[in-house]
Design a protein around this motif. Structure first.
Motif, PDB file in Angstrom:
ATOM      1  N   LYS A  23      57.918  92.973  40.600  1.00  0.00           N
ATOM      2  CA  LYS A  23      56.566  93.182  40.076  1.00  0.00           C
ATOM      3  C   LYS A  23      56.103  92.046  39.161  1.00  0.00           C
ATOM      4  O   LYS A  23      54.922  91.967  38.819  1.00  0.00           O
ATOM      5  CB  LYS A  23      56.507  94.499  39.306  1.00  0.00           C
ATOM      6  CG  LYS A  23      56.786  95.727  40.166  1.00  0.00           C
ATOM      7  CD  LYS A  23      56.725  96.999  39.327  1.00  0.00           C
ATOM      8  CE  LYS A  23      57.000  98.242  40.162  1.00  0.00           C
ATOM      9  NZ  LYS A  23      56.967  99.490  39.357  1.00  0.00           N
ATOM     10  N   ALA A  24      57.042  91.197  38.762  1.00  0.00           N
ATOM     11  CA  ALA A  24      56.696  90.117  37.835  1.00  0.00           C
ATOM     12  C   ALA A  24      55.681  89.157  38.461  1.00  0.00           C
ATOM     13  O   ALA A  24      55.659  88.957  39.673  1.00  0.00           O
ATOM     14  CB  ALA A  24      57.954  89.356  37.429  1.00  0.00           C
ATOM     15  N   LYS A  25      54.854  88.568  37.617  1.00  0.00           N
ATOM     16  CA  LYS A  25      53.830  87.641  38.089  1.00  0.00           C
ATOM     17  C   LYS A  25      54.284  86.185  38.010  1.00  0.00           C
ATOM     18  O   LYS A  25      53.523  85.279  38.325  1.00  0.00           O
ATOM     19  CB  LYS A  25      52.550  87.822  37.257  1.00  0.00           C
ATOM     20  CG  LYS A  25      51.961  89.222  37.345  1.00  0.00           C
ATOM     21  CD  LYS A  25      50.733  89.358  36.472  1.00  0.00           C
ATOM     22  CE  LYS A  25      50.181  90.796  36.510  1.00  0.00           C
ATOM     23  NZ  LYS A  25      48.990  90.955  35.650  1.00  0.00           N
TER      24      LYS A  25
ATOM     25  N   TYR B 178      54.002  84.339  44.217  1.00  0.00           N
ATOM     26  CA  TYR B 178      53.932  85.191  43.034  1.00  0.00           C
ATOM     27  C   TYR B 178      52.501  85.187  42.494  1.00  0.00           C
ATOM     28  O   TYR B 178      51.716  84.278  42.783  1.00  0.00           O
ATOM     29  CB  TYR B 178      54.908  84.718  41.954  1.00  0.00           C
ATOM     30  CG  TYR B 178      54.624  83.330  41.431  1.00  0.00           C
ATOM     31  CD1 TYR B 178      53.867  83.135  40.278  1.00  0.00           C
ATOM     32  CD2 TYR B 178      55.115  82.199  42.092  1.00  0.00           C
ATOM     33  CE1 TYR B 178      53.597  81.864  39.804  1.00  0.00           C
ATOM     34  CE2 TYR B 178      54.851  80.932  41.629  1.00  0.00           C
ATOM     35  CZ  TYR B 178      54.093  80.765  40.489  1.00  0.00           C
ATOM     36  OH  TYR B 178      53.829  79.502  40.024  1.00  0.00           O
ATOM     37  N   GLY B 179      52.174  86.219  41.773  1.00  0.00           N
ATOM     38  CA  GLY B 179      50.820  86.346  41.243  1.00  0.00           C
ATOM     39  C   GLY B 179      50.536  87.768  40.829  1.00  0.00           C
ATOM     40  O   GLY B 179      51.467  88.538  40.544  1.00  0.00           O
TER      41      GLY B 179
ATOM     42  N   GLY C   6      52.602  90.546  42.303  1.00  0.00           N
ATOM     43  CA  GLY C   6      54.049  90.501  42.141  1.00  0.00           C
ATOM     44  C   GLY C   6      54.702  89.359  42.911  1.00  0.00           C
ATOM     45  O   GLY C   6      54.019  88.426  43.352  1.00  0.00           O
ATOM     46  N   GLN C   7      56.013  89.451  43.064  1.00  0.00           N
ATOM     47  CA  GLN C   7      56.786  88.390  43.721  1.00  0.00           C
ATOM     48  C   GLN C   7      57.143  88.796  45.148  1.00  0.00           C
ATOM     49  O   GLN C   7      57.496  89.941  45.410  1.00  0.00           O
ATOM     50  CB  GLN C   7      58.079  88.125  42.946  1.00  0.00           C
ATOM     51  CG  GLN C   7      57.876  87.713  41.497  1.00  0.00           C
ATOM     52  CD  GLN C   7      59.173  87.793  40.718  1.00  0.00           C
ATOM     53  OE1 GLN C   7      60.013  88.650  40.965  1.00  0.00           O
ATOM     54  NE2 GLN C   7      59.336  86.911  39.744  1.00  0.00           N
ATOM     55  N   SER C   8      57.066  87.825  46.051  1.00  0.00           N
ATOM     56  CA  SER C   8      57.425  88.077  47.446  1.00  0.00           C
ATOM     57  C   SER C   8      58.184  86.888  48.014  1.00  0.00           C
ATOM     58  O   SER C   8      58.011  85.749  47.566  1.00  0.00           O
ATOM     59  CB  SER C   8      56.179  88.320  48.301  1.00  0.00           C
ATOM     60  OG  SER C   8      55.524  89.508  47.918  1.00  0.00           O
ATOM     61  N   LEU C   9      59.031  87.179  48.993  1.00  0.00           N
ATOM     62  CA  LEU C   9      59.693  86.143  49.771  1.00  0.00           C
ATOM     63  C   LEU C   9      59.098  86.182  51.162  1.00  0.00           C
ATOM     64  O   LEU C   9      58.860  87.264  51.720  1.00  0.00           O
ATOM     65  CB  LEU C   9      61.199  86.386  49.850  1.00  0.00           C
ATOM     66  CG  LEU C   9      61.989  86.208  48.561  1.00  0.00           C
ATOM     67  CD1 LEU C   9      63.450  86.607  48.778  1.00  0.00           C
ATOM     68  CD2 LEU C   9      61.917  84.766  48.064  1.00  0.00           C
ATOM     69  N   ILE C  10      58.851  85.026  51.727  1.00  0.00           N
ATOM     70  CA  ILE C  10      58.275  84.941  53.072  1.00  0.00           C
ATOM     71  C   ILE C  10      59.260  84.200  53.968  1.00  0.00           C
ATOM     72  O   ILE C  10      59.666  83.074  53.664  1.00  0.00           O
ATOM     73  CB  ILE C  10      56.923  84.211  53.044  1.00  0.00           C
ATOM     74  CG1 ILE C  10      55.943  85.004  52.170  1.00  0.00           C
ATOM     75  CG2 ILE C  10      56.365  84.037  54.453  1.00  0.00           C
ATOM     76  CD1 ILE C  10      54.669  84.260  51.855  1.00  0.00           C
ATOM     77  N   PHE C  11      59.664  84.839  55.046  1.00  0.00           N
ATOM     78  CA  PHE C  11      60.584  84.246  56.012  1.00  0.00           C
ATOM     79  C   PHE C  11      59.814  83.922  57.288  1.00  0.00           C
ATOM     80  O   PHE C  11      59.067  84.756  57.807  1.00  0.00           O
ATOM     81  CB  PHE C  11      61.729  85.211  56.335  1.00  0.00           C
ATOM     82  CG  PHE C  11      62.594  85.556  55.158  1.00  0.00           C
ATOM     83  CD1 PHE C  11      63.694  84.773  54.836  1.00  0.00           C
ATOM     84  CD2 PHE C  11      62.311  86.650  54.356  1.00  0.00           C
ATOM     85  CE1 PHE C  11      64.495  85.081  53.743  1.00  0.00           C
ATOM     86  CE2 PHE C  11      63.099  86.972  53.266  1.00  0.00           C
ATOM     87  CZ  PHE C  11      64.200  86.182  52.958  1.00  0.00           C
TER      88      PHE C  11
END
Length: 235
Positions: free
Chosen positions: A69-71, A97-98, A101-106
Motif C-alpha cells: 500500500k506504500a506510495k 508506485y503512487g 500503492g506498489q505493484s510489480l509488472i511482469f
C-alpha cells in the motif's frame, strides 16, 4: 469507447491473428506455400497499417501484481527478487508506485508472466518466513541494526535463489523480440536491456538436477591393494 472504435479494434485483433498464422505457414519447406503466406501477411499488414513489431507484441503478455500500500519505491530486496524470478521465467519486470500503492509488472511470453508472478508470491512468503525465523534466533540490539540485518539476510537469500535458477534462465531470440516490441508500445520510457539466451530447456534442466542429485549420493571407498584382496580370499 464507441461501437465503431470497438469494431475496428476487433478487426485489427483478427487481422493480427491471421498474420501470425501466415508467418507460421511462411516457415514451410514448400517454397510456393511459404511465398503465398508471406504475400498474404504483407497484404493484411498494409490494409490494417500494421508493422512487424505489432505482430511480435501479440506474442507477449503482461501481468501486474500489487505488493503493498506504500506510495514509495519498493525496497531493494523486493526488486532483486522480482528480477530473479522474471529472469528464471524469461520475462522482464519493473515496478510502479503512487497513490494506488506498489505493484510489480511482469512481461513475457504468453503464460510466463503469470507464472513469474505466482513464483514471486511463493518465494516472498518463504523469504519472509525464513527472515523472521532467523531474526528471532539472534540477539541484535537496536531497531536500526535489526532492520539492517534483516535486509542483508533477505539480499543474501535472494542471491542464493538466483544461483539456483541461473542454469535455465534466459529467452529465445523470438521471445526477446516480442518483449521488446510490447514494452516499446506500452511502456516507451522503460529501458529493456539485452536478455540472456536460454542455455537449457526445462527437460534438460530436470536431467541436470537429477544427475547432480545422483552424483552427490555416490560414496567412494578407499580401493584395496592386491595384497589386501589376497588376504580376503585366504580368509
Amino acid at each position: 469507447m464507441s461501437e465503431c472504435a470497438t469494431g475496428d479494434k476487433n478487426k485489427r485483433a483478427r487481422a493480427l491473428d491471421r498474420i501470425k498464422k501466415c508467418f507460421a505457414l511462411a516457415k514451410s519447406s514448400n517454397p510456393h506455400e511459404a511465398e503465398a503466406a508471406m504475400r498474404q501477411a504483407r497484404k493484411l499488414m498494409d490494409k490494417f497499417k500494421l508493422e512487424i513489431g505489432d505482430v511480435h507484441a501479440t506474442q507477449t503478455e503482461e501481468f501486474s501484481l500489487r505488493i503493498g500500500k506504500a506510495k514509495s519505491v519498493p525496497p531493494q530486496w523486493i526488486r532483486m527478487l522480482s528480477m530473479t524470478v522474471s529472469k528464471a521465467f524469461g520475462c522482464v519486470s519493473f515496478y510502479s508506485y503512487g497513490p494506488d500503492g506498489q505493484s510489480l509488472i511482469f512481461i513475457g511470453e504468453i503464460g510466463s508472466a503469470e507464472m513469474s508472478a505466482y513464483a514471486y508470491e511463493v518465494l516472498i512468503r518463504q523469504l519472509k518466513d525464513s527472515k523472521r525465523k532467523y531474526l528471532s534466533g539472534v540477539s541484535i540490539q537496536g531497531t536500526v541494526q535489526r532492520r539492517k540485518a534483516g535486509v542483508l539476510y533477505a539480499e543474501a537469500w535472494i542471491i542464493g535463489v538466483h544461483k539456483r535458477v541461473e542454469e535455465f534462465s534466459g529467452v529465445t531470440e523470438e521471445v526477446e523480440r516480442a518483449i521488446h516490441a510490447y514494452t516499446q508500445r506500452n511502456y516507451p520510457g522503460v529501458p529493456v536491456t539485452k536478455m540472456k539466451r536460454r542455455k537449457l530447456d526445462m527437460d534438460a534442466y530436470r536431467a541436470y538436477i537429477q544427475g547432480k542429485r545422483d552424483g552427490e549420493s555416490v560414496s567412494l571407498h578407499k580401493p584395496m591393494g592386491r595384497d589386501e584382496h589376497r588376504q580376503l580370499e585366504l580368509e
